[in-house]
Design a protein around this motif. Structure first.
Motif, PDB file in Angstrom:
ATOM      1  N   THR A  96      45.272  27.130  42.097  1.00 40.74           N
ATOM      2  CA  THR A  96      43.918  26.734  41.139  1.00 40.74           C
ATOM      3  C   THR A  96      42.334  27.658  41.187  1.00 40.74           C
ATOM      4  O   THR A  96      42.209  26.804  39.956  1.00 40.74           O
ATOM      5  CB  THR A  96      43.259  25.401  42.676  1.00 40.74           C
ATOM      6  N   GLU A  97      42.583  28.249  41.469  1.00 37.29           N
ATOM      7  CA  GLU A  97      41.341  29.100  41.094  1.00 37.29           C
ATOM      8  C   GLU A  97      41.594  29.813  39.658  1.00 37.29           C
ATOM      9  O   GLU A  97      40.965  30.261  39.144  1.00 37.29           O
ATOM     10  CB  GLU A  97      40.941  29.922  42.500  1.00 37.29           C
ATOM     11  N   LEU A  98      42.988  30.462  40.129  1.00 35.26           N
ATOM     12  CA  LEU A  98      43.740  31.022  38.964  1.00 35.26           C
ATOM     13  C   LEU A  98      43.928  30.350  37.415  1.00 35.26           C
ATOM     14  O   LEU A  98      43.675  30.772  36.427  1.00 35.26           O
ATOM     15  CB  LEU A  98      44.744  32.111  39.374  1.00 35.26           C
ATOM     16  N   GLU A  99      43.767  29.541  37.641  1.00 36.53           N
ATOM     17  CA  GLU A  99      44.731  28.016  36.965  1.00 36.53           C
ATOM     18  C   GLU A  99      43.019  27.582  36.003  1.00 36.53           C
ATOM     19  O   GLU A  99      42.652  27.789  34.574  1.00 36.53           O
ATOM     20  CB  GLU A  99      44.613  26.726  36.985  1.00 36.53           C
ATOM     21  N   ALA A 100      42.130  27.767  37.404  1.00 40.40           N
ATOM     22  CA  ALA A 100      39.952  27.639  36.571  1.00 40.40           C
ATOM     23  C   ALA A 100      39.767  28.869  35.307  1.00 40.40           C
ATOM     24  O   ALA A 100      39.374  28.337  34.851  1.00 40.40           O
ATOM     25  CB  ALA A 100      39.540  27.393  37.700  1.00 40.40           C
ATOM     26  N   GLU A 101      40.705  30.069  36.363  1.00 41.62           N
ATOM     27  CA  GLU A 101      39.871  30.915  35.557  1.00 41.62           C
ATOM     28  C   GLU A 101      40.471  31.045  34.201  1.00 41.62           C
ATOM     29  O   GLU A 101      39.715  31.935  32.660  1.00 41.62           O
ATOM     30  CB  GLU A 101      39.883  32.524  36.466  1.00 41.62           C
ATOM     31  N   VAL A 102      42.024  31.595  33.929  1.00 40.69           N
ATOM     32  CA  VAL A 102      42.570  31.439  33.163  1.00 40.69           C
ATOM     33  C   VAL A 102      43.549  30.732  31.883  1.00 40.69           C
ATOM     34  O   VAL A 102      43.984  30.524  31.269  1.00 40.69           O
ATOM     35  CB  VAL A 102      44.138  32.411  33.574  1.00 40.69           C
ATOM     36  N   GLY A 103      43.132  29.493  32.804  1.00 41.51           N
ATOM     37  CA  GLY A 103      43.051  28.055  31.995  1.00 41.51           C
ATOM     38  C   GLY A 103      45.121  27.607  32.225  1.00 41.51           C
ATOM     39  O   GLY A 103      45.598  27.489  31.378  1.00 41.51           O
TER      40      GLY A 103
ATOM     41  N   ARG B 289      48.410  27.312  35.192  1.00 41.97           N
ATOM     42  CA  ARG B 289      48.758  27.135  36.452  1.00 41.97           C
ATOM     43  C   ARG B 289      50.139  27.638  36.865  1.00 41.97           C
ATOM     44  O   ARG B 289      51.172  27.886  36.145  1.00 41.97           O
ATOM     45  CB  ARG B 289      48.913  25.803  36.627  1.00 41.97           C
TER      46      ARG B 289
END
Length: 193
Positions: free
Chosen positions: A133-140, A142
């Motif tokens: 989830t954190e990666l998705e928030a950072e790079v857009g 999932r």
């Protein structure tokens, strides 16, 4: 390459000759880690002799282990070059890609045994699936893969053994054993069902 204490660097008479690949003292200090690895390979290759081995592991075993830098698997298990296939990932967990490698190892290259190794103090015990989830928030985007985080190394070894034993892609599942390596003592502790 470094200069001796008290010297100001290589002189024209004793420095590298034109066309030499030896780095200067200043370039050695600024070399990247990859540059150091490439230089080490140059030295290794200069003394390398083709061992004439086949791609098939001599001991017909595949070892699945964590990528942790503290695990020197060949030394810890008494293995020599050519003895085994080594498959490493974060946590040493059995994922679809691990099954892919094991299927190739068994079906195309003759391995029959599987050894699974987790270890104490694993970084996978300090993160959660929220990492995705954190990666998705950072790079857009999932990630398509699962983090495979765990809190209990013993239980995760059991899960990994079950994944190997029940895979329809693996013909050899009779000799599958799992262990936890203690990073402080260097000892393996076998995990049973």
């Amino acid at each position: 390459m470094s200069t001796s204490p008290g010297s100001s660097g290589p002189s024209a008479s004793n420095g590298p000759s034109a066309g030499s690949t030896a780095p200067s003292a200043s370039s050695a200090a600024t070399a990247s880690v990859t540059d150091r690895l490439v230089q080490a390979n140059t030295e290794y290759a200069a003394a390398f002799t083709d061992p004439g081995m086949d791609a098939r592991p001599v001991l017909q075993v595949a070892v699945v282990a964590c990528m942790d830098a503290r695990l020197d698997l060949h030394k810890a298990l008494g293995l020599a070059l050519g003895d085994c296939h080594t498959i490493r990932n974060a946590g040493g967990v059995v994922t679809d890609d691990t099954i892919r490698s094991l299927a190739i190892s068994q079906r195309a290259l003759g391995t029959r045994s599987v050894v699974l190794i987790h270890h104490t103090g694993c970084g996978m015990q300090t993160i959660t699936e929220d990492f995705r989830t954190e990666l998705e928030a950072e790079v857009g985007q999932r990630p398509t893969w699962s983090v495979e985080a765990f809190t209990d190394a013993d239980q995760d070894v059991r899960q990994s053994m079950a994944r190997v034993r029940t895979s329809p892609f693996l013909p050899h599942t009779d000799d599958v054993r799992g262990f936890v390596f203690d990073v402080h003592t260097g000892r393996l502790r076998e995990i049973t069902n």
